[in-house]
Design a protein around this motif. Structure first.
Motif, mmCIF file in Angstrom:
data_model
loop_
_atom_site.group_PDB
_atom_site.id
_atom_site.type_symbol
_atom_site.label_atom_id
_atom_site.label_comp_id
_atom_site.label_asym_id
_atom_site.label_seq_id
_atom_site.Cartn_x
_atom_site.Cartn_y
_atom_site.Cartn_z
ATOM 1 N N HIS A 99 0.864 -1.183 0.000
ATOM 2 C CA HIS A 99 0.000 0.000 0.000
ATOM 3 C C HIS A 99 0.898 1.228 0.000
ATOM 4 O O HIS A 99 2.020 1.187 0.522
ATOM 5 C CB HIS A 99 -0.901 0.033 1.242
ATOM 6 C CG HIS A 99 -1.725 -1.207 1.413
ATOM 7 N ND1 HIS A 99 -2.810 -1.491 0.625
ATOM 8 C CD2 HIS A 99 -1.610 -2.248 2.271
ATOM 9 C CE1 HIS A 99 -3.330 -2.653 1.006
ATOM 10 N NE2 HIS A 99 -2.614 -3.137 2.001
ATOM 11 N N ASP A 102 0.465 3.569 5.369
ATOM 12 C CA ASP A 102 0.575 2.566 6.439
ATOM 13 C C ASP A 102 -0.688 1.707 6.488
ATOM 14 O O ASP A 102 -1.789 2.202 6.251
ATOM 15 C CB ASP A 102 0.746 3.254 7.800
ATOM 16 C CG ASP A 102 2.021 4.083 7.869
ATOM 17 O OD1 ASP A 102 2.858 3.979 6.949
ATOM 18 O OD2 ASP A 102 2.156 4.837 8.844
ATOM 19 N N GLU A 103 -0.473 0.428 6.818
ATOM 20 C CA GLU A 103 -1.628 -0.469 7.018
ATOM 21 C C GLU A 103 -1.846 -0.562 8.526
ATOM 22 O O GLU A 103 -1.026 -1.140 9.240
ATOM 23 C CB GLU A 103 -1.316 -1.842 6.414
ATOM 24 C CG GLU A 103 -2.366 -2.873 6.743
ATOM 25 C CD GLU A 103 -2.565 -3.915 5.648
ATOM 26 O OE1 GLU A 103 -2.198 -3.681 4.492
ATOM 27 O OE2 GLU A 103 -3.109 -4.963 5.982
ATOM 28 N N ARG A 105 -4.377 -1.691 11.528
ATOM 29 C CA ARG A 105 -5.526 -2.572 11.773
ATOM 30 C C ARG A 105 -5.641 -2.841 13.273
ATOM 31 O O ARG A 105 -4.674 -3.278 13.914
ATOM 32 C CB ARG A 105 -5.333 -3.919 11.063
ATOM 33 C CG ARG A 105 -5.008 -3.811 9.575
ATOM 34 C CD ARG A 105 -6.187 -3.300 8.751
ATOM 35 N NE ARG A 105 -5.959 -3.315 7.317
ATOM 36 C CZ ARG A 105 -5.702 -2.240 6.582
ATOM 37 N NH1 ARG A 105 -5.606 -1.039 7.135
ATOM 38 N NH2 ARG A 105 -5.532 -2.330 5.278
ATOM 39 N N SER A 134 0.591 -1.788 12.842
ATOM 40 C CA SER A 134 0.794 -0.708 11.865
ATOM 41 C C SER A 134 1.981 -1.091 10.998
ATOM 42 O O SER A 134 3.120 -1.139 11.477
ATOM 43 C CB SER A 134 1.130 0.618 12.537
ATOM 44 O OG SER A 134 0.303 0.855 13.630
ATOM 45 N N ARG A 155 -10.034 -0.668 10.228
ATOM 46 C CA ARG A 155 -8.936 -0.257 9.351
ATOM 47 C C ARG A 155 -8.904 1.267 9.284
ATOM 48 O O ARG A 155 -9.936 1.908 9.066
ATOM 49 C CB ARG A 155 -9.122 -0.808 7.940
ATOM 50 C CG ARG A 155 -9.431 -2.295 7.903
ATOM 51 C CD ARG A 155 -9.277 -2.898 6.522
ATOM 52 N NE ARG A 155 -10.232 -2.396 5.553
ATOM 53 C CZ ARG A 155 -10.315 -2.850 4.294
ATOM 54 N NH1 ARG A 155 -9.470 -3.785 3.864
ATOM 55 N NH2 ARG A 155 -11.218 -2.372 3.456
ATOM 56 N N PHE A 157 -6.963 4.703 7.586
ATOM 57 C CA PHE A 157 -6.221 5.084 6.379
ATOM 58 C C PHE A 157 -5.835 6.557 6.463
ATOM 59 O O PHE A 157 -6.601 7.360 7.009
ATOM 60 C CB PHE A 157 -7.110 4.896 5.143
ATOM 61 C CG PHE A 157 -7.652 3.501 4.987
ATOM 62 C CD1 PHE A 157 -6.923 2.522 4.322
ATOM 63 C CD2 PHE A 157 -8.897 3.162 5.515
ATOM 64 C CE1 PHE A 157 -7.424 1.226 4.171
ATOM 65 C CE2 PHE A 157 -9.403 1.873 5.371
ATOM 66 C CZ PHE A 157 -8.662 0.910 4.693
ATOM 67 N N TRP A 163 -9.072 1.428 0.975
ATOM 68 C CA TRP A 163 -8.154 0.321 0.650
ATOM 69 C C TRP A 163 -7.752 0.319 -0.824
ATOM 70 O O TRP A 163 -8.598 0.141 -1.699
ATOM 71 C CB TRP A 163 -8.814 -1.010 1.007
ATOM 72 C CG TRP A 163 -7.861 -2.162 1.078
ATOM 73 C CD1 TRP A 163 -7.079 -2.504 2.146
ATOM 74 C CD2 TRP A 163 -7.597 -3.131 0.051
ATOM 75 N NE1 TRP A 163 -6.348 -3.633 1.845
ATOM 76 C CE2 TRP A 163 -6.637 -4.041 0.572
ATOM 77 C CE3 TRP A 163 -8.061 -3.335 -1.244
ATOM 78 C CZ2 TRP A 163 -6.155 -5.119 -0.147
ATOM 79 C CZ3 TRP A 163 -7.561 -4.412 -1.974
ATOM 80 C CH2 TRP A 163 -6.624 -5.292 -1.425
ATOM 81 N N ALA A 165 -4.596 -1.476 -3.135
ATOM 82 C CA ALA A 165 -3.438 -2.379 -3.075
ATOM 83 C C ALA A 165 -2.718 -2.398 -4.416
ATOM 84 O O ALA A 165 -3.357 -2.330 -5.469
ATOM 85 C CB ALA A 165 -3.917 -3.782 -2.738
#
Ligand SMILES: CSCCC(=O)/C(O)=C/O
Ligand SMILES: [Fe+2]
Ligand code: NI
Length: 182
Positions: A99, A102-103, A105, A134, A155, A157, A163, A165
C-alpha cells in the motif's frame, strides 16, 4: 495467542524463531518500523456485525488514533464463515501486495495472519483480538483469514480512498504456512 514466526525466505517449512510474548513481538517488529501494540477491545463484537455497530462501539479508540496519528478514513472488515464472498476476499488479501500508506488494523474480534516480506526475511504475525498493528507504507505483505473467517478489524487510512493495493505479482505467499496451518 498472538505470535510472531520469523522465517528466512528460503525456508518456509521451518521458522528461525517463534515469539509469543507481546514485548518480544513488538521489539522484533519495531526493528523494521512495524508497530505492534495491545489495546483493550472491551466491547464484545461478533464477526459479521455491521460497520456502523463496530464504529459506534469503538468510537473512542478510533477518535484517538485519528487525532493522534492523523488518519482520515476508517472502515471495518467484519467476516464470519457465512460470508458469501469469503473465498474471493481471502484470495485477494493472500496475494502479495503493498500500500502507498501505512496499514493500520485494530483487531476487535477473532484472528488473522499478516505476513510481511522484509528483505530476505518473512514475518508472520498472528493477530488476535486486542492487537493493533501498523505496517509501514510500501512493505510487501499478505493476509490470511483462513477458510472460515472469524474476525473483525477496524482499518484506518491516511487517504480518503480507503483500501488500495498494488499487487507485486510474486507468488511467495503460497509457500508459507496459512492461518489454518498454525
Ligand atoms: C485485517 S484487515 C483485511 C486485510 C487488509 O485490509 C489488507 O490490506 C491485508 O493486507
Ligand atoms: Fe494489505
Ligand atoms: Ni470469536
Amino acid at each position: 495467542m498472538s505470535s510472531l514466526y520469523v522465517y528466512h525466505q528460503s525456508s518456509p517449512e521451518q521458522p528461525d524463531k517463534v515469539l509469543t510474548h507481546v514485548e518480544d513481538i513488538a521489539s522484533t517488529l519495531a526493528e523494521h518500523g512495524v508497530g505492534f501494540d495491545r489495546w483493550q477491545a472491551a466491547t464484545p463484537i461478533t464477526p459479521g456485525a455491521s460497520q456502523e455497530d463496530v464504529i459506534n462501539a469503538y468510537r473512542v479508540q478510533i477518535d484517538k488514533l485519528m487525532t493522534e496519528r492523523g488518519y482520515v478514513t476508517v472502515d471495518v472488515i467484519s467476516l464470519n464463515s457465512d460470508h458469501p464472498q469469503k473465498a474471493e476476499l481471502r484470495a485477494k488479501f493472500l496475494d502479495e501486495h503493498r500500500h502507498s500508506e501505512d496499514e493500520v488494523r485494530f483487531f476487535v474480534a477473532g484472528r488473522g495472519l499478516f505476513t510481511l516480506h522484509i528483505g530476505e526475511y518473512v514475518y508472520a504475525v498472528l493477530c488476535e483480538k486486542n492487537d493493533l498493528i501498523s505496517v509501514p507504507a510500501g512493505t510487501p505483505h499478505w493476509f490470511d483469514m483462513g477458510e472460515n473467517p472469524h474476525f473483525v478489524a477496524i482499518r484506518l487510512f491516511n487517504n480518503t480512498e480507503g483500501w488500495v493495493a498494488n499487487f507485486t505479482g510474486e507468488k511467495i505467499a503460497s509457500q508459507f504456512p496459512q492461518l489454518d496451518d498454525l
